[in-house]
Design an enzyme around this catalytic site. Structure first.
Site, PDB file in Angstrom:
ATOM      1  CB  SER A 549      -0.949  -0.045   1.194  1.00 45.13           C
ATOM      2  OG  SER A 549      -1.923   0.955   1.090  1.00 45.13           O
ATOM      3  CG  HIS A 668      -5.716  -1.967  -0.355  1.00 42.66           C
ATOM      4  ND1 HIS A 668      -4.525  -1.659  -0.954  1.00 42.66           N
ATOM      5  CD2 HIS A 668      -5.613  -1.517   0.912  1.00 42.66           C
ATOM      6  CE1 HIS A 668      -3.740  -1.038  -0.088  1.00 42.66           C
ATOM      7  NE2 HIS A 668      -4.383  -0.938   1.044  1.00 42.66           N
TER       8      HIS A 668
END
Length: 695
Positions: A549, A668
């Site tokens: 990320s 994610h």
């Protein structure tokens, strides 16, 4: 002959040996289509803009080719079966999180060894038997549909939970009666929900509903009524860059409304709840360049803030006189930063971070020190859970060498007892963790944890994995990881750098790594890597780095700024094109307040100075790189990993592979069942073992 057939038809390994660099096939050819645009007087060239279209047939073909190329190399690595076996043994164990007590019932999330996903259990007393309340496994055959426990009413009767498909940020909200285990008719369709708070009596709940364009609004749903009748109670006038949340006090009298402007500052509003249709909303904290996190202890409003206190302090705010100059300090700021607090058993339990390790202290609301709660050792406290009217406090604890366990404490007696202990087969005593301090480019001292087997000889030959994040005020504290455990079992060194951008040392540490200061994050990380080399823990040929990320952005910056310093890079779910980020569709507009917005001339300049995608230079000998992302990542656009893969493959002259593992379902926020996580992490470790020459 297609690339997939070529890879499958020609063995890459023989006699149990790794393929040499010279035997690695070339990656698939990717069409280059330079798109030129002038931004703020600077021409920017994007050779792979077409890969931003996720649904186009050409992009889908690119994904298929990249997956075939990556699996054709990784699936045949000789270490893979043994890694998968050991990682399975470390991961396929019972895992349990700190329980929540509601109305005398205890709600526990547990994932048994055979499970892919956590299951929510409930017991009617502390020593009572468990019964399954919410099991996500039947929701999808491949276990890519998971659930989130949004909130449980204080009387223990109502559960509100989210159903998440393939790890998307979007969920569907459902309600379930705890007594019967049956779903109620109340159901909110798939959308971006950013938090739920149930009224103590279970009559209804507040929820934060996000629209990508306009931002978050707080709505109220009364149980048993049509969702179409839900009323908006707060949020009008705030924008897409603001996080808004609502929380009902334990006694049901107060509704706290919080507005966070990105990760830079926050505001607090209060609504006194009664039977009127729309009680007035009162501003409590407004227009301060600071953070405030508040909660009620009965009818007293207690808050953690860094206003005039960079490491944080605890204050009491009187709602009728809320100006900052009237705040009463309960616990003043100290050298160590405040991570969290819990109002439990008529006391304030404070979680501090001392040199990136947790400590628990107890205070009265008059500010008197009332002792401390002993911890099992050096490590991290997570999930503090308690209630103002109960003496019972639960928390989780783990470290780099200690698997996670759950503890139950008496706040009044300050005694601690194990509530649940992990059975992960890991010999903690064989390993040692030490903290070292690294000097960054500007002279700032940065801490780093280094963990390895006690018998490892420091002689520059150890394969070393360095992890970093550095952003969004997230403190990277010691924690147990099965993949890191495997790494150090094999004689590798595992290092974690606590670089700026996090909150390890308060808000000053965070702001020193955001916006125009982001280069400090990369400098800190590069300094940590250089320290490991200079102190002969490893060498550039034996050094790998990992981040996900925002940490994926860190990986992109590190490999483009110092390609000579690393042999291999794991770059997961990354932000990489910081010039295009402002125009990408995603669920995280507030991130622009952390990174910067390239549509603004002043911010474009510092973003262009480091944006990894734009910094890839043809003819450079880049490290081996493994990028990972997935279609369902609605938070960090996966198009960035697609474009970066193509650009690195075309640019590198090192002969080392640049690979993309692309999940067509996962996102994610997860969405990968444990079986898939084990497979993915096994591939990552096999990739590192191959590149670093681990036996």
């Amino acid at each position: 002959m297609t690339l997939a057939v070529l890879l499958c038809g020609a063995p890459l390994v023989a006699s149990g040996r790794y393929p040499q660099v010279s035997t690695v096939p070339a990656p698939p050819q990717t069409r280059r289509d330079d798109v030129k645009e002038t931004l703020h007087g600077v021409e920017v060239v994007d050779p792979y803009r077409w890969l931003e279209d996720q649904s186009s047939p050409e992009t889908r073909a690119f994904i298929d080719q990249q997956n075939a190329y990556a699996h054709g190399l990784l699936d045949r690595l000789p270490s893979l079966p043994a890694i998968r076996t050991r990682l399975t043994a470390l991961s396929r164990q019972d895992v349990q999180w700190a329980p929540l007590e509601r109305g005398g019932r205890y709600f526990v999330r547990r994932r048994k060894a055979a499970d892919d996903l956590p299951v929510l259990l409930v017991r009617d007393s502390l020593a009572g038997p468990d019964r399954v309340l919410l099991d996500p496994h039947p929701l999808s055959a491949d276990h890519t549909t998971s659930v989130t426990v949004e909130d449980i009413s204080l009387n223990g009767h109502l559960l509100v939970y989210g159903v998440r498909t393939s790890g998307e940020d979007e969920t569907e909200l459902r309600a379930r009666a705890v007594e019967t285990g049956a779903d109620l008719p109340d159901r909110l369709t798939r959308a971006l929900y950013r938090g739920v708070s149930v009224r103590p009596d279970g009559r209804g709940f507040y929820y934060a509903l996000q629209d990508r364009a306009s931002g978050i609004r707080i709505r109220y749903h009364a149980m048993g009524t049509p969702v179409a009748q839900d009323r908006e109670i707060f949020g009008e006038g705030f924008g897409a860059g603001d996080w808004i949340s609502a929380s009902v006090s334990e006694n049901g009298k107060h509704l706290l409304l919080s507005v966070s402007h990105g990760w830079a500052s926050s505001e607090i509003f209060l609504q006194e709840l009664d039977d009127t249709s729309s009680p007035p909303i009162q501003p409590i904290v407004r227009n301060l360049d600071a953070h405030v996190v508040a909660a009620f202890a009965g009818d007293r409003l207690i808050a953690q803030t860094d206003w005039n206190a960079p490491t944080g302090r605890i204050v009491e705010i009187v709602p009728s006189n809320p100006a900052p100059e009237h705040w009463r300090t309960v616990v003043p700021a100290g050298t160590d930063s405040i991570e969290a607090f819990a109002l439990t058993g008529g006391r304030l339990v404070l979680q501090r971070l001392h040199d990136v390790g947790s400590q628990l202290e107890v205070f009265t609301l008059d500010g008197k020190s009332d002792g401390s709660i002993s911890l099992p050792g050096a490590g991290t406290v997570r999930g503090l859970s308690g209630q103002w009217g109960s003496d019972e406090l639960f928390f989780e604890f783990d470290s780099y060498t200690r698997p996670p366990s759950t503890f139950r404490a008496s706040v009044a007696a300050r005694t601690v007892a194990p509530f649940w202990t992990s059975a992960i087969p890991f010999e903690s005593d064989r390993y040692v963790t030490r903290q070292v301090w690294v000097t960054s480019k500007d002279g700032t001292r940065v801490p780093m944890f280094v963990t390895h087997r006690r018998d490892v000889v420091v002689d520059a030959r150890a394969p070393t994995l360095l992890y970093g994040y550095g952003g969004f005020a997230v403190s990277i504290t010691p924690g147990f990881s099965p993949s890191a455990a495997w790494w150090i079992e094999q004689g590798g060194i595992y290092a974690v750098a606590n670089i700026r951008g996090g909150s390890e040392f308060g808000e000053v540490w965070h702001r020193a790594g955001m916006l125009a200061n982001k280069q400090n994050v990369f400098d800190d990380f590069i300094a940590a890597a250089s320290w490991l080399v200079e102190h002969r823990y490893t060498s550039p040929q034996k050094l790998a780095i990992q981040g996900a990320s925002n940490g994926g952005l860190l990986m992109g910056a590190a490999l483009t700024q110092r390609p000579d310093l690393f042999r291999a890079v794991l770059c997961e779910f990354p932000d990489l094109d910081m010039i295009g980020y402002w125009r990408f569709p995603n669920n995280n507009p507030p991130a622009l307040l952390e990174y910067g917005d390239a549509s603004k001339p002043d911010q474009f300049r510092f973003l262009l100075a480091y944006s990894p995608y734009q910094k890839v230079m043809a003819g450079t000998k880049y490290p081996a790189v493994l990028l990972m992302t997935g279609d369902a990542d609605t938070r960090v656009p996966p198009l960035q990993a697609r474009k970066m893969t193509a650009r690195l493959q075309a640019a590198t002259t090192s002969g080392r592979p640049v690979l993309l593992l692309y999940d067509t379902k996962a996102g994610h926020a997860g969405g990968r069942p444990l079986s898939r996580l084990i497979d993915d992490e096994s591939l990552e470790l096999a990739f590192l073992a191959w590149q670093l020459g681990m036996p």
